[in-house]
Design a protein around this motif. Structure first.
Motif, PDB file in Angstrom:
ATOM      1  N   TYR A 241      -6.494  -6.401  -8.536  1.00 12.02           N
ATOM      2  CA  TYR A 241      -6.033  -5.641  -7.942  1.00 12.02           C
ATOM      3  C   TYR A 241      -6.639  -4.036  -7.983  1.00 12.02           C
ATOM      4  N   ILE A 242      -5.890  -3.498  -7.051  1.00  8.05           N
ATOM      5  CA  ILE A 242      -5.839  -1.603  -6.684  1.00  8.05           C
ATOM      6  C   ILE A 242      -4.851  -0.497  -8.044  1.00  8.05           C
ATOM      7  N   GLU A 243      -5.916  -0.180  -7.898  1.00  6.96           N
ATOM      8  CA  GLU A 243      -5.268   0.881  -9.223  1.00  6.96           C
ATOM      9  C   GLU A 243      -5.046   1.820  -8.705  1.00  6.96           C
ATOM     10  N   ILE A 244      -4.490   3.103  -9.408  1.00  5.45           N
ATOM     11  CA  ILE A 244      -5.392   4.557  -8.690  1.00  5.45           C
ATOM     12  C   ILE A 244      -5.199   5.079 -10.309  1.00  5.45           C
ATOM     13  N   ASP A 260      -8.928  11.409  -9.454  1.00  3.78           N
ATOM     14  CA  ASP A 260      -8.092  10.076  -9.983  1.00  3.78           C
ATOM     15  C   ASP A 260      -9.448   9.569 -10.071  1.00  3.78           C
ATOM     16  N   ILE A 261      -9.380   8.559 -10.252  1.00  2.00           N
ATOM     17  CA  ILE A 261     -10.004   7.181 -10.333  1.00  2.00           C
ATOM     18  C   ILE A 261      -9.430   6.004  -9.412  1.00  2.00           C
ATOM     19  N   ILE A 262     -10.001   5.357  -8.115  1.00  2.00           N
ATOM     20  CA  ILE A 262      -8.796   4.300  -7.465  1.00  2.00           C
ATOM     21  C   ILE A 262      -9.990   2.562  -7.739  1.00  2.00           C
ATOM     22  N   LEU A 263      -9.346   1.551  -7.697  1.00  2.00           N
ATOM     23  CA  LEU A 263     -10.627   0.973  -8.532  1.00  2.00           C
ATOM     24  C   LEU A 263      -9.695  -0.403  -7.818  1.00  2.00           C
ATOM     25  N   VAL A 264     -10.627  -1.218  -7.456  1.00  2.00           N
ATOM     26  CA  VAL A 264     -10.162  -2.657  -6.697  1.00  2.00           C
ATOM     27  C   VAL A 264     -11.402  -3.474  -7.424  1.00  2.00           C
TER      28      VAL A 264
END
Length: 279
Positions: A241-244, A260-264
């Motif tokens: 996943y790549i999510e903001i 906001d957080i970007i998670l990968v």
């Protein structure tokens, strides 16, 4: 001091609390690195006593995950704890934490079905159960978690709030190596070539943050740019996943905003790595 049984740890905690001493707690699965050390140092600054637990928790690993090969080195970990000045290391056995017939678990009905939870069913049930048990044993005033496992940090904060626990959850900054790779005990699994490809996670995150700071708020464009960077590295086998997301409730965003957080999460070779950055 090394404590290996639950009864002794509880007695020590009770005594310390009666003496009016504050207890800071750093739960770990061992194979300690600079990220863990930063949590211990934070605890030492803010509390009279610091307790570190070392326990590779079987209930948070799924089938075909790396429970058996997860790196362990108690002697090395104890040396690190001593150098940092930790007061107690709690090192229980699996048999103590989950005796025969054990059947009680903590289940959360939100936040755990997305991101890592979508790919690791049952993972957060195991995390929340063991953290709850450790909190009941150590009885800390404050507990310290690295924000590299950002979803875990949010989920534990939610459990503590929902269950009216008198524990302050402190999130500490993610620690990186000089070249940007997020510190993780699992980095040990990476070959030299794979480690080079592992840098794709942080490079993609830094690029997205840079684009955001230049005015790009369209999440789909930011994610597209990140994916392009990650796929350009040979050993990135699967991007999970790549999510903001919103930093409080982990809800995915369409327009990125400050905070906001970007998670990968991705597999580099056979190693699953996670990383994140805050906008």
């Amino acid at each position: 001091m090394l404590i290996t049984d639950i009864k002794s740890m509880k007695e020590i905690s009770e005594k310390l609390r009666k003496e009016g001493k504050s207890i800071g707690f750093v739960p770990t699965m061992g194979y300690l690195h600079e990220g863990h050390i930063s949590l211990m140092e934070c605890s030492k600054k803010e509390n009279d006593i610091t307790v570190v637990s070392i326990f590779v928790n079987p209930t948070q690993f799924g089938k075909n995950e790396d429970l058996d090969k997860y790196p362990r080195d108690l002697e090395r970990d104890l040396k690190i704890c001593k150098e940092v000045g930790v007061n107690y290391v709690f090192y229980p056995s699996v048999e103590q934490m989950y005796p025969a017939g054990y059947s009680t678990y903590v289940i959360m009905e939100s936040l755990v079905d997305r991101l890592c939870g979508a790919f690791r069913p049952g993972h957060f049930k195991g995390v929340l159960t063991v953290v709850n048990k450790l909190f009941n044993i150590v009885k800390p005033d404050r507990a310290y978690f690295g924000k590299k496992d950002y979803q875990q940090y949010v989920v534990i904060k939610k459990m503590v709030k929902d269950l009216n626990m008198d524990i302050q959850i402190i999130g500490c900054p993610l620690i990186r190596e000089k070249d940007g790779l997020a510190l993780s005990s699992r980095n040990k699994y990476l070959s030299k070539e794979e480690r080079e490809s592992a840098l794709s996670l942080s490079k993609a995150l830094f690029k997205a943050k840079q684009l955001f700071e230049k005015g790009e708020t369209d999440v789909s464009k930011l994610k597209e740019e990140m994916e392009k960077i990650m796929r350009s590295y040979p050993h990135v086998k699967e991007i999970q996943y790549i999510e903001i997301v919103n930093p409080e409730n982990l809800e995915p965003k369409e327009k990125a905003e400050k905070g906001d957080i970007i998670l990968v999460a991705a597999f580099v070779g056979s190693t699953r790595l996670i990383d994140n950055i805050q906008l």
